[in-house]
Design a protein around this motif. Structure first.
Motif, PDB file in Angstrom:
ATOM      1  N   PRO A 148       1.909   6.379  -9.065  1.00 46.89           N
ATOM      2  CA  PRO A 148       0.501   6.598  -9.773  1.00 46.89           C
ATOM      3  C   PRO A 148      -0.070   5.262 -10.117  1.00 46.89           C
ATOM      4  N   ASP A 149      -1.332   4.867  -9.897  1.00 51.38           N
ATOM      5  CA  ASP A 149      -2.014   3.666 -10.011  1.00 51.38           C
ATOM      6  C   ASP A 149      -1.543   2.484  -9.502  1.00 51.38           C
ATOM      7  N   GLY A 150      -0.710   2.526  -8.606  1.00 49.68           N
ATOM      8  CA  GLY A 150       0.092   1.413  -8.248  1.00 49.68           C
ATOM      9  C   GLY A 150      -0.940   0.431  -7.478  1.00 49.68           C
ATOM     10  N   HIS A 151      -1.988   0.851  -7.092  1.00 51.27           N
ATOM     11  CA  HIS A 151      -2.987  -0.014  -6.405  1.00 51.27           C
ATOM     12  C   HIS A 151      -3.970  -0.747  -7.510  1.00 51.27           C
ATOM     13  N   ASN A 204       0.823  -1.045  -0.031  1.00 53.08           N
ATOM     14  CA  ASN A 204      -0.036   0.004   0.126  1.00 53.08           C
ATOM     15  C   ASN A 204       0.921   1.276   0.054  1.00 53.08           C
ATOM     16  N   CYS A 205       1.965   1.391   0.635  1.00 55.31           N
ATOM     17  CA  CYS A 205       2.905   2.269   0.768  1.00 55.31           C
ATOM     18  C   CYS A 205       3.212   2.910  -0.731  1.00 55.31           C
ATOM     19  N   PHE A 206       3.256   2.115  -1.599  1.00 55.04           N
ATOM     20  CA  PHE A 206       3.764   2.471  -2.908  1.00 55.04           C
ATOM     21  C   PHE A 206       2.332   2.811  -3.902  1.00 55.04           C
ATOM     22  N   THR A 207       1.559   3.241  -3.408  1.00 56.55           N
ATOM     23  CA  THR A 207       0.138   3.566  -4.074  1.00 56.55           C
ATOM     24  C   THR A 207      -0.278   4.890  -3.467  1.00 56.55           C
ATOM     25  N   PRO A 208      -1.341   5.466  -4.229  1.00 56.86           N
ATOM     26  CA  PRO A 208      -1.992   6.565  -3.979  1.00 56.86           C
ATOM     27  C   PRO A 208      -2.954   6.350  -2.398  1.00 56.86           C
ATOM     28  N   LEU A 209      -2.775   5.249  -2.057  1.00 58.26           N
ATOM     29  CA  LEU A 209      -3.705   4.789  -0.933  1.00 58.26           C
ATOM     30  C   LEU A 209      -2.984   5.579   0.367  1.00 58.26           C
ATOM     31  N   CYS A 210      -1.608   5.631   0.199  1.00 57.14           N
ATOM     32  CA  CYS A 210      -0.501   6.181   1.162  1.00 57.14           C
ATOM     33  C   CYS A 210       0.160   7.485   0.626  1.00 57.14           C
TER      34      CYS A 210
END
Length: 225
Positions: free
Chosen positions: A32-35, A19-25
Motif C-alpha cells: 500500500p502506497d509503495g509508489h 514497481n512490483c512492490f506497489t499498487p502499480l503492479c
C-alpha cells in the motif's frame, strides 16, 4: 533532530524500490502506497556521500512461486534459501522489475545489488545472497572501504527486505537509521513487529529526513598551515 556526523561517513540505501512492490503492479506484491516513497528516498540521499540501491531479480520458474495449491506465504519445503511462497515478481525485463519513476538509473548509484536471480534462492536482505549470510553481495565491504559509519535506509517493503537489510547492517557494525517516510509496510501486523525487532537490535527511526542533521566538514584548502 539526530546528528549523524560528517556527510563523508553517511550512506543512503534504497532497498528494492521497484514497481512490483506497489499498487502499480497489483498482481505481484503490491505494498500500500509503495509508489509514494520516491521523493523521500531522494531527500535522504542528499544527506549522504554515497547512495546504494538494490533490486529483486527473480526468474519465472522460481521454486517459491505461489500456486493455487501452494498459496502465498505458505512455507517452502526442501530449499534452504527459500522459506515462503510468493507471487512471481521482479522478473527482469518487466515493468515490475524497474525502479520507481523519479529514482536514478542503476548506473548512477555508487553501489548496486541484484538479488535472487537463482530459482531456488529468495533472499530478503541486500547484504547477503543466502539465508545463512555467508555469501556477501559486497555491500558491507563497500561501506567499510569508504569509511561509512551511518546508513539511512528506506525502500520496500518495511516488514521484509528493509527489515532484514537493516538487521544485517546492524550486525555488521553500522549505525542504521530507518526513514519511515521512505518506506511502506506490506501489512500493519508484520510491519509493527518488524519495527520492534529493528529497534530492539539498535536501529533508530525518524519520520522523515528533516529530522536528520549532517555536519559539513571544513574545506581543507581553506586551512592555514
Amino acid at each position: 533532530m539526530i546528528n549523524i556526523g560528517p556527510r563523508s561517513s553517511v550512506a543512503a540505501f534504497d532497498v528494492d524500490a521497484q514497481n512490483c512492490f506497489t499498487p502499480l503492479c497489483p498482481d505481484e506484491l503490491p505494498v500500500p502506497d509503495g509508489h509514494e516513497i520516491t521523493d523521500a528516498l531522494n531527500s535522504q540521499a542528499k544527506l549522504a556521500q554515497y547512495r546504494l540501491g538494490s533490486k529483486d531479480a527473480h526468474p519465472e520458474n522460481a521454486v517459491w512461486a505461489a500456486t493455487s495449491k501452494r498459496p502465498q506465504l505458505s512455507p517452502v519445503v526442501g530449499f534452504e534459501n527459500s522459506d515462503l511462497h510468493w507471487n512471481i515478481h521482479a522478473v527482469p525485463g518487466t515493468f515490475g522489475f524497474e525502479l520507481l519513476e523519479g529514482l536514478p538509473a542503476v548506473t548512477e548509484y555508487d553501489f548496486f545489488v541484484w538479488k535472487g536471480i537463482e530459482p531456488d534462492i529468495h533472499p530478503y536482505g541486500a547484504c547477503f545472497h543466502d539465508h545463512a549470510e555467508k555469501r556477501s553481495t559486497g555491500v558491507v565491504e563497500f561501506l567499510l572501504s569508504k569509511g561509512v559509519k551511518t546508513v539511512v535506509v528506506g525502500g520496500l517493503a518495511l516488514d521484509y527486505c528493509v527489515k532484514v537489510t537493516v538487521l544485517q547492517l546492524l550486525r555488521s557494525g553500522f549505525r542504521v537509521i530507518v526513514n519511515l517516510a521512505a518506506t511502506r509496510m506490506l501489512s500493519s501486523d508484520t510491519g509493527h513487529s518488524a519495527c520492534q525487532e529493528m529497534q530492539s537490535a539498535g536501529a533508530v527511526f525518524v519520520n522523515n529526513s528533516d529530522e536528520i542533521k549532517v555536519v559539513d566538514e571544513p574545506c581543507l584548502s581553506n586551512w592555514s598551515h
